[in-house]
Design an enzyme around this catalytic site. Structure first.
Site, short mmCIF file in Angstrom:
data_model
loop_
_atom_site.label_atom_id
_atom_site.label_comp_id
_atom_site.label_asym_id
_atom_site.label_seq_id
_atom_site.Cartn_x
_atom_site.Cartn_y
_atom_site.Cartn_z
N ASP A 131 59.45 -74.48 82.14
CA ASP A 131 59.49 -75.84 82.70
C ASP A 131 58.51 -76.10 83.91
OD1 ASP A 131 62.00 -77.92 83.03
OD2 ASP A 131 60.82 -78.03 84.62
N HIS A 168 67.72 -75.81 88.05
CA HIS A 168 67.68 -76.08 89.69
C HIS A 168 68.97 -75.75 90.31
CE1 HIS A 168 63.65 -77.66 89.44
NE2 HIS A 168 63.98 -78.44 88.34
N ASP A 188 58.32 -80.40 80.19
CA ASP A 188 57.69 -81.40 81.08
C ASP A 188 56.16 -81.14 81.43
OD1 ASP A 188 59.14 -79.39 82.21
OD2 ASP A 188 60.23 -80.73 83.58
N HIS A 229 58.68 -77.51 86.42
CA HIS A 229 59.31 -77.41 87.87
C HIS A 229 59.78 -76.09 87.93
CE1 HIS A 229 59.88 -81.66 86.60
NE2 HIS A 229 59.45 -81.91 87.87
C1 SP5 Z 1 65.33 -79.80 84.96
C2 SP5 Z 1 64.20 -80.65 85.47
O1 SP5 Z 1 63.11 -80.94 84.89
N1 SP5 Z 1 64.52 -81.36 86.65
C3 SP5 Z 1 63.31 -81.93 87.24
C4 SP5 Z 1 63.86 -82.83 88.62
C5 SP5 Z 1 62.91 -83.31 89.23
N2 SP5 Z 1 63.35 -84.57 90.25
C6 SP5 Z 1 62.33 -84.88 91.12
C7 SP5 Z 1 61.37 -85.75 90.24
C8 SP5 Z 1 60.35 -86.29 91.23
C9 SP5 Z 1 59.23 -87.01 90.59
N3 SP5 Z 1 58.32 -87.34 91.50
C10 SP5 Z 1 57.05 -88.07 90.35
C11 SP5 Z 1 56.36 -88.91 91.42
C12 SP5 Z 1 55.41 -89.69 90.50
N4 SP5 Z 1 54.61 -90.83 91.38
ZN ZN Z 2 61.28 -79.69 85.00
#
Ligand code: SP5
Ligand code: ZN
Length: 344
Positions: free
Chosen positions: A196, A160, A285, A198
């Site tokens: 990943d 990111h 993930d 994301h």
């Molecule tokens: C490296 C990596 O995997 N970074 C991920 C960062 C994610 N940060 C935001 C996560 C938001 C999670 N929202 C979940 C909602 C569940 N109710």
């Molecule tokens: Zn991630």
């Protein structure tokens, strides 16, 4: 294959992140690396070695010098104000603001951030550097020891992080820095494949206008998933880089059949590109029990993921990114590597 790991990741253990409007304990925690290393040992994947120090030259090939300088000194300036809690931004420049580089510690925290999910504490900078050292040392197994593949247990992760910003648990973009390093050491064409959950917005940004590094990412649809503001299918590159950025956004609930079809489409593009080397941003993930994600991959699916990546026939650096179901992160991560090696 070799695994490169440093104990220094433990120095980075921020306290809180924001989720659903609430401060909760950070998901990106040291235990993640512990479980991965334990599984590497249990499965006898190969040699485990500490990284050597590389300094910052490689990082400065992709990140802004003033941003790296911020990472190196942010805690010193924060602590000088008598503060002891993690650095967390609360004010960000948006459209039309923020051309001027600020000096105030709170302003700098927001200026260099895309979100509040990459706090900085006393030991963070040392851990951030050791994470990059892991990636660069693992890369040397390929470029110098001439091995087919290597695995870097990078913590904190990197994908990111962009040219001059942190976010999403990421500070220096280990995978992008490794890809640039491959180019600087003579590879003509390099692929970063980001699996990943994301979207790897930082990596996309860094190579968006370039045709020498192809970026392929399979991820949760940014219409409904972090990082929201990048990762859509119509983001295909710009200028020279047009056609060299390939996003596969997939809906919540995606299982392996659909996910693997995207991987195969990505692999066909990678074959057409004709790369000399591959960097995999390896996040697990996508797992069905991941606490912050919405895909439905099961542990054996990661073996097949590794097999499909191996079929590309490229020298391959695996760089650890996300994965927050700590009980299974080791199994899933190492399954990819064992599948790659044809051991399963
Ligand atoms: C490296 C990596 O995997 N970074 C991920 C960062 C994610 N940060 C935001 C996560 C938001 C999670 N929202 C979940 C909602 C569940 N109710
Ligand atoms: Zn991630």
């Amino acid at each position: 294959m070799w695994t490169i790991y440093s104990e220094d990741h433990r120095l980075h253990r921020p306290r809180y992140e924001l989720m659903d409007g609430e401060l909760v304990p950070v998901f990106e925690k040291p235990e993640r690396a512990d479980w991965v290393l334990e599984r590497v040992k249990a499965r006898g994947l190969g040699e485990i070695a500490a990284p050597r120090r590389h300094g910052l030259d490689a990082a400065l090939r992709v990140h802004a010098d003033h941003y790296v300088d911020y990472l190196a000194h942010a805690w010193r300036d924060w602590a000088a104000l008598g503060r002891s809690h993690d650095i967390m931004p609360y004010c960000y420049p948006v459209r039309g603001m923020g051309q001027r580089r600020p000096t105030d510690p709170d302003a700098r925290a927001g200026f260099y951030a895309m979100d509040s999910a990459a706090p900085i504490m006393a030991g963070s900078w040392q851990a951030i550097q050791s994470s990059l050292d892991c990636a660069l040392s693992a890369l040397e197994r390929i470029t110098e020891a001439r091995e087919r593949a290597a695995f870097a247990v990078c913590r904190p992760p990197g994908h990111h992080a962009g040219h001059d910003y942190l976010g999403g648990y990421c500070y220096l973009n280990n995978a992008a820095i490794a890809a640039q390093q491959l180019r600087d050491k003579g590879a003509s064409r390099v692929v970063v494949l980001d699996v990943d959950y994301h979207h790897g917005n930082g990596t996309q940004q860094l190579f968006y206008a370039r045709s020498d590094v192809l970026f392929v990412s399979i991820h949760g649809d940014p219409g409904v998933e972090y990082p929201f503001f990048a990762g859509h299918a119509d983001e295909t590159g710009v200028g020279e880089g047009l056609g060299y950025n390939l996003n596969f956004p997939l809906p919540h609930g995606t299982g392996f059949t659909q996910w693997h079809a995207a991987l195969q489409a990505g692999c066909r593009a990678i074959e057409r590109f004709g790369a000399d080397a591959l960097v995999v941003s390896l996040g697990v993930d996508t797992y069905q029990d991941d606490p912050i994600s919405q895909f439905k991959l099961a542990s054996p699916d990661y073996l097949r993921m590794g097999e499909t990546i191996a079929a590309l026939g490229l020298p391959t650096l695996f760089v650890m990114e996300g994965g927050y179901a700590v009980d299974e992160i080791g199994v899933n991560m190492v399954n990819v590597l064992e599948g790659f090696e044809g051991r399963a």
